[in-house]
Design a protein around this motif. Structure first.
Motif, PDB file in Angstrom:
ATOM      1  N   SER A 225     -11.085   2.063   6.676  1.00  0.00           N
ATOM      2  CA  SER A 225      -9.732   2.505   6.331  1.00  0.00           C
ATOM      3  C   SER A 225      -9.037   3.130   7.540  1.00  0.00           C
ATOM      4  O   SER A 225      -7.840   2.902   7.773  1.00  0.00           O
ATOM      5  N   LEU A 226      -9.788   3.886   8.324  1.00  0.00           N
ATOM      6  CA  LEU A 226      -9.225   4.513   9.523  1.00  0.00           C
ATOM      7  C   LEU A 226      -8.798   3.446  10.538  1.00  0.00           C
ATOM      8  O   LEU A 226      -7.728   3.540  11.139  1.00  0.00           O
ATOM      9  N   TRP A 227      -9.647   2.419  10.706  1.00  0.00           N
ATOM     10  CA  TRP A 227      -9.319   1.340  11.625  1.00  0.00           C
ATOM     11  C   TRP A 227      -8.062   0.598  11.171  1.00  0.00           C
ATOM     12  O   TRP A 227      -7.208   0.243  11.990  1.00  0.00           O
TER      13      TRP A 227
END
Length: 797
Positions: A225-227
């Protein structure tokens, strides 16, 4: 023994059929089926929009209702209909076309948002926007806990919280622009504040939605999700550095007034698709790429207008309605069953409304906005629309919202948008406020040194040279406290009018040119007025009326009242052809003029333009006009002659003031009528006015007499070589009574119709003046109420 056989999937649909004569059912093939689907939804939504028009509802309401009716909530309860028109294997094609249309629509939504405007957003609008996001987002998060404990068990907590917060805090920017324009609030302080706050809200909602999508990835960890989130920001940063220089280069090569090269439009649309592909690959939905690219396109100039013109009709008219069907097929109101579900629906609606309205009101009051305006802002910011449906559909596709929650949220969006217009009409009616009390509503006045204010209206750039030359002529010697002109661009609000057009045209409504804070070179209208302002002693302020033709007169009269003007100048509904004859530009514009004449808060002039001063601005030192004022008697003629006297103050203008009287011999009198005749028992208003006028007028003007009505036309013909006729709309007296009352355009009066008739040979422009009276009576009112005689009927007489 257990069977290893698996269920057979239906074969994919072929594109086209061989026709019914070869025993092919067209509804079993993709292309004819999607044609039927498009036609069905377009017809239904247009019919619903027509039915809802008396309630002044935006078209998105009809489209949402139409989508729900076509789905399992209503017509879809009939499984034969559903299997025939919307079979499961056709939904892939339907969703693909719907999302393609949505992709380009979101590009247009991005076009409506101006980053420069966001940077200029004041602290007040920014605070209102944040207040309208913060409280409903918090309440949405709180409501999500209750929904997860009841009807949404098992859904992922993080994405569900964010989706609910975003769904409750969104304000639909395009829908709000449309509602404000319909209610004539777009150019008011409340309207501008609402649009600024909604623009900030829109950007914040998209950022939050990107976060929600990044969190809702299936089977991924927090690192994934961060990527996704970081790659999304990287894409936006790359677009910000790469795209604006390219778009500016294209915009410079697309001058206004010339057709935009097709290669630029095509390249931009391909770039929109490519941006959608990149963001879809990243995992934050293809819509984001299109939206970002739209935001970065320059908003001024022919390029942006050409993009809107090329894309809007096809997308909004055909493809976008498919998205409402796609959404409606997922909405099943029947899933809301039992007291608990209906109670949750009421709770969600109450939470959504109270969060938006209370949050906006509290912040607005802290910013010292009056309570009534703060309450209006609260309801306006509560507008939902297409963006709300996008959020809900993405949540449904990602498995964050189940069928019941999705149906509840769609009904909430429908309800909150539906109530906006009637509630705002009930609590805030600036267009219907009582007339302001101000003194100088006419040109004729005793205080000669007071400031003169005029409202000049125009529909297109062709009217501008004559209007500027008329302003130059109207400024006199510049000793009257100055001339202030409000130049009002009259723009029709039609079904295809986009928010970009409305917002950018109305942004600087009523503000001085020098405080607009934007590049005026892109707008030839502004350039023309600005150049004249710098060269003259006239203060010019631009203003815009954006409304349907049927109610455009309300905008004109309301603006005139607010600006405290003494005269409104309206363009005639006909233009001059090359052969000198007048040709109708738009027939419905004459009804605008008639309604303004009836309801105006000041004097009114209708300008029949035959090229006063030519097709360019004449500088003050080169002005050499002859103005002819025809005086028969009455209120309107006194106002017309007063206007002529004002023009005569200009060093380059000569005034011929001609008074028509009945020869005393023809009426059996033995005395010759003179202006200073004091033998009568009392002095009439006309005699008193003319006595004062004779003392003021320069020797370049003269008062002449004609003996009877038979010679009236011949006398006027002697002065047909002038530059401008200034006449009263409804003159009074025996001579006028003898003229033919059957006229082609009653709003011009008998003399005005005489001066525009083909038999009267002149190249002079004509200004038909009506003096302000608190209530029109007699022929002045009756001529505006009568049905217009058609040109064919008039010519046959």
């Amino acid at each position: 023994m257990a069977s290893n056989a698996t269920a057979k999937c239906p074969p994919p649909m072929k594109a086209t059929s061989n026709g019914v004569f070869q025993e092919d059912d067209p509804l079993h093939f993709a292309l004819p089926l999607v044609i039927v689907q498009i036609c069905l939804v377009v017809v239904l939504t247009r019919v619903l929009a027509y039915l809802l028009r008396p309630l002044r509802q935006p078209r998105v309401i009809a489209e949402i209702i139409g989508g729900v009716l076509l789905g399992p909530s209503a017509l879809g309860r009939n499984h034969k209909y559903l299997d025939a028109i919307f079979p499961p294997r056709s939904l892939t094609v339907l969703d693909t076309l719907a999302n393609l249309g949505l992709l380009f629509f979101l590009f247009l939504v991005g076009l409506e948002l101006d980053p420069k405007g966001l940077r200029r957003t004041g602290k007040k609008a920014l605070s209102i926007a944040l207040g309208g996001i913060g409280l409903p987002f918090a309440l949405g998060v709180g409501t999500s806990f209750l929904l997860r404990a009841t009807i949404s068990k098992g859904v992922s907590q993080g994405p569900f919280l964010v989706f609910m917060g975003v769904a409750l805090s969104i304000t639909a920017f395009p829908v709000l622009a449309r509602i404000l324009a319909e209610l004539k609030l777009l150019t008011t302080d409340v309207g501008r504040m609402a649009m600024s706050a909604a623009a900030v809200n829109d950007v914040a909602a998209w950022i939050l939605l990107a976060l929600a999508i990044a969190l809702s990835g299936t089977g991924g960890s927090a690192i994934v999700s961060l990527w996704v989130f970081l790659c999304g920001f990287g894409f936006i940063a790359l677009c910000i550095f790469v795209c604006p220089p390219i778009f500016k280069w294209i915009a410079r090569r697309c001058p206004r007034g010339e057709p935009v090269d097709e290669i630029y439009i095509c390249a931009t649309l391909v770039a929109v698709l490519a941006a959608g592909f990149v963001t879809d690959t990243i995992g934050i939905h293809a819509l984001f790429g299109a939206f970002v690219l739209g935001v970065l396109v320059p908003k001024e100039g022919a390029f942006a207008e050409a993009l809107v013109e090329k894309v809007e009709d096809l997308v909004s008219g055909l493809f976008l309605p498919l998205y409402f069907v796609s959404s409606g097929l997922k909405t099943n109101v029947a899933t809301i069953q039992g007291a608990q579900s209906w109670g949750l629906l009421v709770l969600v609606i109450f939470t959504a409304c109270s969060g938006k309205i209370v949050g906006t009101i509290l912040v607005s009051l802290c910013c010292k906005v009056p309570f009534k305006e703060a309450l209006t802002l609260g309801f306006l910011m509560n507008t939902k629309g297409l963006v709300e449906l996008i959020v809900l559909n993405i949540g449904k596709d990602r498995g964050v919202l189940n069928d019941q929650t999705f149906a509840i949220m769609v009904l909430m969006a429908l309800f909150t948008t539906f109530i906006t217009t009637p509630v705002v009409m009930a609590i805030y009616k600036p267009a219907q406020m009582a007339k302001m009390e101000y003194k100088h509503r006419t040109i004729q006045r005793k205080e000669a040194d007071t400031q003169l204010r005029m409202l000049t209206c125009f529909h297109s750039t062709t009217h501008i040279p004559t209007l500027i030359n008329l302003m130059e002529a109207s400024r006199g010697r510049g000793k009257r406290g100055g001339l202030r002109v409000y130049a009002m661009h009259l723009m029709e609000l039609s079904e295809r009018s986009s928010a970009i057009l409305m917002v950018h045209k109305a942004r600087n409504n009523g503000l001085p040119f020098w405080s607009k804070g934007q590049n005026s070179d892109a707008n030839q209208i502004v350039v023309a007025f600005e150049a004249f302002q710098h060269l003259s002693q006239v203060s010019i302020r631009p203003t815009t009326a954006i409304s349907p033709i049927s109610s455009m007169h309300e905008d004109i009269c309301t603006s005139a009242d607010r600006k405290r003007v003494a005269m409104i100048i309206l363009p005639y509904h006909k233009h001059q052809r090359l052969d000198g004859h007048l040709e109708t530009t738009r027939a419905d514009l004459r009804y605008v003029n008639r309604r303004v004449l009836e309801h105006s808060p000041c004097s009114v002039g209708i300008l029949i333009d035959r090229g006063l001063g030519g097709k360019s601005h004449i500088s003050a030192s080169n002005v050499d006009y002859t103005v002819t004022a025809l005086f028969f008697g009455g209120h309107d003629d006194r106002e017309a002659l007063s206007y002529g006297a004002l023009m005569a103050e200009h060093t380059g203008i000569n005034l011929n003031a001609i008074r028509f009287v009945v020869d005393a011999k023809l009426v059996g009198e033995s005395v010759q009528l003179e202006i200073n005749d004091q033998h009568g028992p009392e002095v009439t208003p006309d005699e008193e006015f003319l006595a004062e006028f004779k003392q003021k007028v320069s020797q370049d003007g003269s008062i002449k007499y004609v003996s009877n009505a038979a010679e009236t036309v011949d006398a006027i013909n002697k002065y047909n070589r002038c530059n401008l006729f200034v006449i009263g709309r409804m003159p009074e007296g025996q001579l006028v009574a003898a003229l033919n009352k059957k006229t082609e355009c009653p709003e011009l009066g008998p003399i005005g119709n005489l001066l525009i008739s083909p038999e009267f040979k002149t190249t002079a422009s004509v200004l038909v003046v009506q003096q302000y009276r608190s209530q029109l009576t007699g022929d002045s009112l009756a001529s505006l109420k009568d049905d217009c005689t058609t040109e064919e009927e008039y010519d046959s007489q």
